[in-house]
Design an enzyme around this catalytic site. Structure first.
Site, PDB file in Angstrom:
ATOM      1  N   GLN A 175       0.849  -1.200   0.000  1.00 56.30           N
ATOM      2  CA  GLN A 175       0.000   0.000   0.000  1.00 56.30           C
ATOM      3  C   GLN A 175       0.881   1.245   0.000  1.00 56.30           C
ATOM      4  O   GLN A 175       0.392   2.367  -0.076  1.00 56.30           O
ATOM      5  CB  GLN A 175      -0.875   0.011   1.262  1.00 56.30           C
ATOM      6  CG  GLN A 175      -1.812  -1.170   1.371  1.00 56.30           C
ATOM      7  CD  GLN A 175      -2.417  -1.270   2.760  1.00 56.30           C
ATOM      8  OE1 GLN A 175      -3.358  -0.563   3.099  1.00 56.30           O
ATOM      9  NE2 GLN A 175      -1.859  -2.134   3.587  1.00 56.30           N
ATOM     10  N   VAL A 232       3.672   4.070  -1.123  1.00 57.32           N
ATOM     11  CA  VAL A 232       3.934   4.774  -2.387  1.00 57.32           C
ATOM     12  C   VAL A 232       5.399   5.219  -2.455  1.00 57.32           C
ATOM     13  O   VAL A 232       5.781   5.972  -3.339  1.00 57.32           O
ATOM     14  CB  VAL A 232       2.992   6.007  -2.520  1.00 57.32           C
ATOM     15  CG1 VAL A 232       1.534   5.559  -2.575  1.00 57.32           C
ATOM     16  CG2 VAL A 232       3.187   7.016  -1.378  1.00 57.32           C
ATOM     17  N   HIS A 238      -1.559   1.590  -4.140  1.00 59.39           N
ATOM     18  CA  HIS A 238      -1.963   2.985  -3.926  1.00 59.39           C
ATOM     19  C   HIS A 238      -1.126   3.981  -4.722  1.00 59.39           C
ATOM     20  O   HIS A 238      -1.124   5.165  -4.406  1.00 59.39           O
ATOM     21  CB  HIS A 238      -1.925   3.320  -2.427  1.00 59.39           C
ATOM     22  CG  HIS A 238      -2.994   2.625  -1.641  1.00 59.39           C
ATOM     23  ND1 HIS A 238      -3.001   2.563  -0.261  1.00 59.39           N
ATOM     24  CD2 HIS A 238      -4.111   1.956  -2.045  1.00 59.39           C
ATOM     25  CE1 HIS A 238      -4.065   1.881   0.150  1.00 59.39           C
ATOM     26  NE2 HIS A 238      -4.752   1.490  -0.914  1.00 59.39           N
ATOM     27  N   CYS A 270      -3.982  15.970 -20.659  1.00 63.22           N
ATOM     28  CA  CYS A 270      -3.810  16.730 -21.909  1.00 63.22           C
ATOM     29  C   CYS A 270      -3.475  15.864 -23.124  1.00 63.22           C
ATOM     30  O   CYS A 270      -4.174  15.896 -24.109  1.00 63.22           O
ATOM     31  CB  CYS A 270      -2.804  17.847 -21.722  1.00 63.22           C
ATOM     32  SG  CYS A 270      -1.194  17.284 -21.198  1.00 63.22           S
ATOM     33  N   CYS A 283       1.347  21.274 -15.418  1.00 64.90           N
ATOM     34  CA  CYS A 283       1.708  20.409 -16.545  1.00 64.90           C
ATOM     35  C   CYS A 283       2.588  21.193 -17.535  1.00 64.90           C
ATOM     36  O   CYS A 283       2.194  22.273 -17.991  1.00 64.90           O
ATOM     37  CB  CYS A 283       0.430  19.927 -17.235  1.00 64.90           C
ATOM     38  SG  CYS A 283       0.761  18.938 -18.700  1.00 64.90           S
ATOM     39  N   CYS A 335       0.346  21.503 -20.998  1.00 68.11           N
ATOM     40  CA  CYS A 335      -0.862  22.326 -21.195  1.00 68.11           C
ATOM     41  C   CYS A 335      -1.073  23.354 -20.089  1.00 68.11           C
ATOM     42  O   CYS A 335      -1.985  24.159 -20.156  1.00 68.11           O
ATOM     43  CB  CYS A 335      -2.087  21.426 -21.312  1.00 68.11           C
ATOM     44  SG  CYS A 335      -2.587  20.720 -19.739  1.00 68.11           S
TER      45      CYS A 335
HETATM   46  C1  BJW Z   1       4.813  -1.254  12.371  1.00 70.21           C
HETATM   47  C2  BJW Z   1       6.004  -0.626  12.676  1.00 70.21           C
HETATM   48  C3  BJW Z   1       7.153  -1.363  12.444  1.00 70.21           C
HETATM   49  C4  BJW Z   1       4.498   0.757  13.141  1.00 70.21           C
HETATM   50  N1  BJW Z   1       7.055  -2.598  11.948  1.00 70.21           N
HETATM   51  N2  BJW Z   1       4.736  -2.473  11.882  1.00 70.21           N
HETATM   52  C5  BJW Z   1     -15.720  -0.558   2.774  1.00 70.21           C
HETATM   53  C6  BJW Z   1     -16.161  -0.231   4.038  1.00 70.21           C
HETATM   54  C7  BJW Z   1     -15.926   1.046   4.570  1.00 70.21           C
HETATM   55  C8  BJW Z   1     -15.243   2.005   3.842  1.00 70.21           C
HETATM   56  C9  BJW Z   1     -14.804   1.673   2.592  1.00 70.21           C
HETATM   57  C10 BJW Z   1     -15.036   0.420   2.068  1.00 70.21           C
HETATM   58  N3  BJW Z   1     -14.481   0.376   0.810  1.00 70.21           N
HETATM   59  C11 BJW Z   1     -13.915   1.548   0.561  1.00 70.21           C
HETATM   60  C12 BJW Z   1     -14.093   2.362   1.614  1.00 70.21           C
HETATM   61  C13 BJW Z   1     -13.606   3.753   1.711  1.00 70.21           C
HETATM   62  C14 BJW Z   1     -12.140   3.867   1.977  1.00 70.21           C
HETATM   63  C15 BJW Z   1     -11.786   3.198   3.306  1.00 70.21           C
HETATM   64  O1  BJW Z   1     -11.287   2.091   3.372  1.00 70.21           O
HETATM   65  N4  BJW Z   1     -11.982   3.902   4.394  1.00 70.21           N
HETATM   66  C16 BJW Z   1     -11.627   3.377   5.709  1.00 70.21           C
HETATM   67  C17 BJW Z   1     -10.872   4.446   6.472  1.00 70.21           C
HETATM   68  C18 BJW Z   1     -12.867   2.886   6.372  1.00 70.21           C
HETATM   69  N5  BJW Z   1     -11.367   3.266   0.897  1.00 70.21           N
HETATM   70  C19 BJW Z   1     -11.183   3.894  -0.240  1.00 70.21           C
HETATM   71  O2  BJW Z   1     -11.689   4.983  -0.461  1.00 70.21           O
HETATM   72  C20 BJW Z   1     -10.347   3.204  -1.288  1.00 70.21           C
HETATM   73  N6  BJW Z   1     -11.063   3.180  -2.529  1.00 70.21           N
HETATM   74  C21 BJW Z   1     -12.010   2.274  -2.821  1.00 70.21           C
HETATM   75  O3  BJW Z   1     -12.216   1.305  -2.135  1.00 70.21           O
HETATM   76  O4  BJW Z   1     -12.717   2.555  -3.966  1.00 70.21           O
HETATM   77  C22 BJW Z   1     -14.002   1.970  -4.118  1.00 70.21           C
HETATM   78  C23 BJW Z   1     -14.976   2.657  -3.160  1.00 70.21           C
HETATM   79  C24 BJW Z   1     -14.906   4.029  -2.973  1.00 70.21           C
HETATM   80  C25 BJW Z   1     -15.779   4.658  -2.075  1.00 70.21           C
HETATM   81  C26 BJW Z   1     -16.726   3.900  -1.360  1.00 70.21           C
HETATM   82  C27 BJW Z   1     -16.765   2.517  -1.554  1.00 70.21           C
HETATM   83  C28 BJW Z   1     -15.897   1.897  -2.479  1.00 70.21           C
HETATM   84  C29 BJW Z   1      -9.062   3.999  -1.530  1.00 70.21           C
HETATM   85  C30 BJW Z   1      -8.142   4.002  -0.364  1.00 70.21           C
HETATM   86  C31 BJW Z   1      -6.926   4.873  -0.660  1.00 70.21           C
HETATM   87  C32 BJW Z   1      -6.053   5.056   0.548  1.00 70.21           C
HETATM   88  N7  BJW Z   1      -5.119   6.093   0.293  1.00 70.21           N
HETATM   89  C33 BJW Z   1      -4.063   6.350   1.270  1.00 70.21           C
HETATM   90  C34 BJW Z   1      -3.199   7.510   0.744  1.00 70.21           C
HETATM   91  C35 BJW Z   1      -2.323   6.991  -0.389  1.00 70.21           C
HETATM   92  C36 BJW Z   1      -1.394   8.017  -0.918  1.00 70.21           C
HETATM   93  C37 BJW Z   1      -0.401   8.490   0.088  1.00 70.21           C
HETATM   94  O5  BJW Z   1       0.412   7.697   0.624  1.00 70.21           O
HETATM   95  O6  BJW Z   1      -0.430   9.678   0.337  1.00 70.21           O
HETATM   96  O7  BJW Z   1      -3.262   5.178   1.450  1.00 70.21           O
HETATM   97  S1  BJW Z   1      -4.715   6.657   2.900  1.00 70.21           S
HETATM   98  C38 BJW Z   1      -3.445   5.784   3.767  1.00 70.21           C
HETATM   99  O8  BJW Z   1      -3.966   4.602   4.412  1.00 70.21           O
HETATM  100  C39 BJW Z   1      -2.491   5.272   2.683  1.00 70.21           C
HETATM  101  C40 BJW Z   1      -2.140   3.912   3.180  1.00 70.21           C
HETATM  102  O9  BJW Z   1      -1.643   3.107   2.126  1.00 70.21           O
HETATM  103  C41 BJW Z   1      -3.430   3.433   3.759  1.00 70.21           C
HETATM  104  C42 BJW Z   1      -3.307   2.293   4.717  1.00 70.21           C
HETATM  105  O10 BJW Z   1      -2.570   2.657   5.837  1.00 70.21           O
HETATM  106  P1  BJW Z   1      -1.559   1.599   6.474  1.00 70.21           P
HETATM  107  O11 BJW Z   1      -0.495   1.278   5.490  1.00 70.21           O
HETATM  108  O12 BJW Z   1      -2.295   0.480   7.049  1.00 70.21           O
HETATM  109  O13 BJW Z   1      -0.839   2.504   7.600  1.00 70.21           O
HETATM  110  P2  BJW Z   1      -1.348   2.862   9.079  1.00 70.21           P
HETATM  111  O14 BJW Z   1      -0.631   4.089   9.487  1.00 70.21           O
HETATM  112  O15 BJW Z   1      -2.805   2.870   9.169  1.00 70.21           O
HETATM  113  O16 BJW Z   1      -0.827   1.651   9.975  1.00 70.21           O
HETATM  114  C43 BJW Z   1       0.551   1.461  10.220  1.00 70.21           C
HETATM  115  C44 BJW Z   1       0.704   0.164  11.003  1.00 70.21           C
HETATM  116  O17 BJW Z   1       2.087  -0.112  11.123  1.00 70.21           O
HETATM  117  C45 BJW Z   1       0.153   0.228  12.438  1.00 70.21           C
HETATM  118  O18 BJW Z   1      -0.676  -0.910  12.655  1.00 70.21           O
HETATM  119  C46 BJW Z   1       1.390   0.172  13.324  1.00 70.21           C
HETATM  120  O19 BJW Z   1       1.190  -0.544  14.533  1.00 70.21           O
HETATM  121  C47 BJW Z   1       2.349  -0.584  12.442  1.00 70.21           C
HETATM  122  N8  BJW Z   1       3.764  -0.299  12.666  1.00 70.21           N
HETATM  123  N9  BJW Z   1       5.680   0.657  13.187  1.00 70.21           N
HETATM  124  C48 BJW Z   1       5.787  -3.112  11.694  1.00 70.21           C
HETATM  125  N10 BJW Z   1       8.354  -0.829  12.740  1.00 70.21           N
END
Ligand code: BJW
Length: 234
Positions: A84, A86, A102, A114, A135, A138
């Site tokens: 996940q 980037v 992502h 464009c 861009c 454009c």
């Molecule tokens: C360690 C450590 C160490 C610390 N060693 N571990 C179904 C139900 C409800 C909601 C939805 C659903 N389907 C879709 C949604 C909406 C939404 C969603 O999921 N919302 C939730 C918040 C509920 N999802 C979307 O909108 C997605 N699109 C989609 O599904 O399209 C269809 C759709 C749309 C709308 C409605 C329904 C369907 C798109 C999601 C895009 C996420 N984008 C981001 C930004 C990316 C760009 C960027 O980087 O700037 O992605 S948000 C952010 O969260 C980023 C991450 O990839 C993502 C996940 O986070 P991650 O990687 O899990 O990080 P953390 O910080 O949360 O956790 C870190 C962990 O590491 C912790 O557990 C620590 O303990 C641990 N840790 N140190 C090992 N040393």
């Protein structure tokens, strides 16, 4: 073998996670920064956020966990990382089979699409020369080539991730809070397909109680140990 990684994977490289103790969302609302609506409202604020992240990532290097995963890929005929993140650190560590769900923070795209040939391109300037960037073709706004909340994930990587999650022998989940869909469902697909699933995370998550094994440790600590174990069995 398949490994799903999240922001915790890069925490030991100095890149802040999203929801952890020092997580990015502690100081910013996701809706302010990582949604298409936020970008329309205030492209400058969103680009400042990404400029800051790009600076952090540019200064970082792959950690022991990234390196261990790159080594594992050399041991097994089929080894895939679904990330996940980037930041590109898996590739920098030498991993080749990486599926980016992502997007990639080092790519930008024209908001007006464009021309097809030039609308998506890499931009490595750190810091960016122009905020927000435009861009060169454009003059429209550029946006980061990442997936924001409410946006659908690119079809090919998502399909590959779904397929791989249910068709492998070991599924390792590292450093994700397992809260953001659809990536958060991948471990459940693996479990439903009776794939042995291991979670590595210092903190429990919504999947901790359902995985086959939970390793409460940092990625940089657990993955080199796992690699060592793997080597003794090959
Ligand atoms: C360690 C450590 C160490 C610390 N060693 N571990 C179904 C139900 C409800 C909601 C939805 C659903 N389907 C879709 C949604 C909406 C939404 C969603 O999921 N919302 C939730 C918040 C509920 N999802 C979307 O909108 C997605 N699109 C989609 O599904 O399209 C269809 C759709 C749309 C709308 C409605 C329904 C369907 C798109 C999601 C895009 C996420 N984008 C981001 C930004 C990316 C760009 C960027 O980087 O700037 O992605 S948000 C952010 O969260 C980023 C991450 O990839 C993502 C996940 O986070 P991650 O990687 O899990 O990080 P953390 O910080 O949360 O956790 C870190 C962990 O590491 C912790 O557990 C620590 O303990 C641990 N840790 N140190 C090992 N040393």
């Amino acid at each position: 073998m398949v490994c799903l990684t999240g922001a915790g994977m890069s925490a030991e490289s100095g890149i802040p996670t999203f929801r952890g103790e020092d997580g990015i969302w502690k100081n910013h609302q996701p809706e302010e920064l990582a949604t298409p609506g936020a970008f329309v409202r205030d492209p400058n604020l969103v680009w400042e956020f990404y400029n800051w992240r790009r600076e952090k990532i540019a200064k970082s290097s792959p950690n022991k966990g990234h390196k261990a995963l790159a080594e594992m890929e050399k041991l097994y005929k089929e080894f895939y990382i679904i990330t996940q993140n980037v930041d590109g650190l898996h590739q920098k560590a030498g991993s080749k089979n990486v599926i980016e769900l992502h997007g990639d923070i080092w790519y930008v795209r024209c908001t007006e699409h464009c021309t097809k040939e030039t609308s998506l391109f890499s931009l490595y300037d750190v810091p960016l020369k122009e905020l927000p960037p435009h861009c060169p073709n454009c003059g429209a706004l550029l946006r980061p080539h990442v997936i924001w909340f409410g946006e659908t994930l690119p079809e090919a990587p998502l399909e590959a991730a779904l397929e791989l999650s249910a068709n492998n022998d070991f599924f390792i989940v590292v450093g994700t809070s397992a809260m953001v869909q659809p990536a958060a469902s991948l471990p459940r697909y693996a479990l439903r397909a009776k794939v042995h699933t291991i979670e590595i995370n210092p903190e429990p998550t919504p999947i901790t109680d359902i995985v086959n094994e939970y390793v409460p440790a940092n990625a940089g600590e657990a993955l080199p140990l796992l690699l060592k174990e793997m080597k003794t069995y090959l």
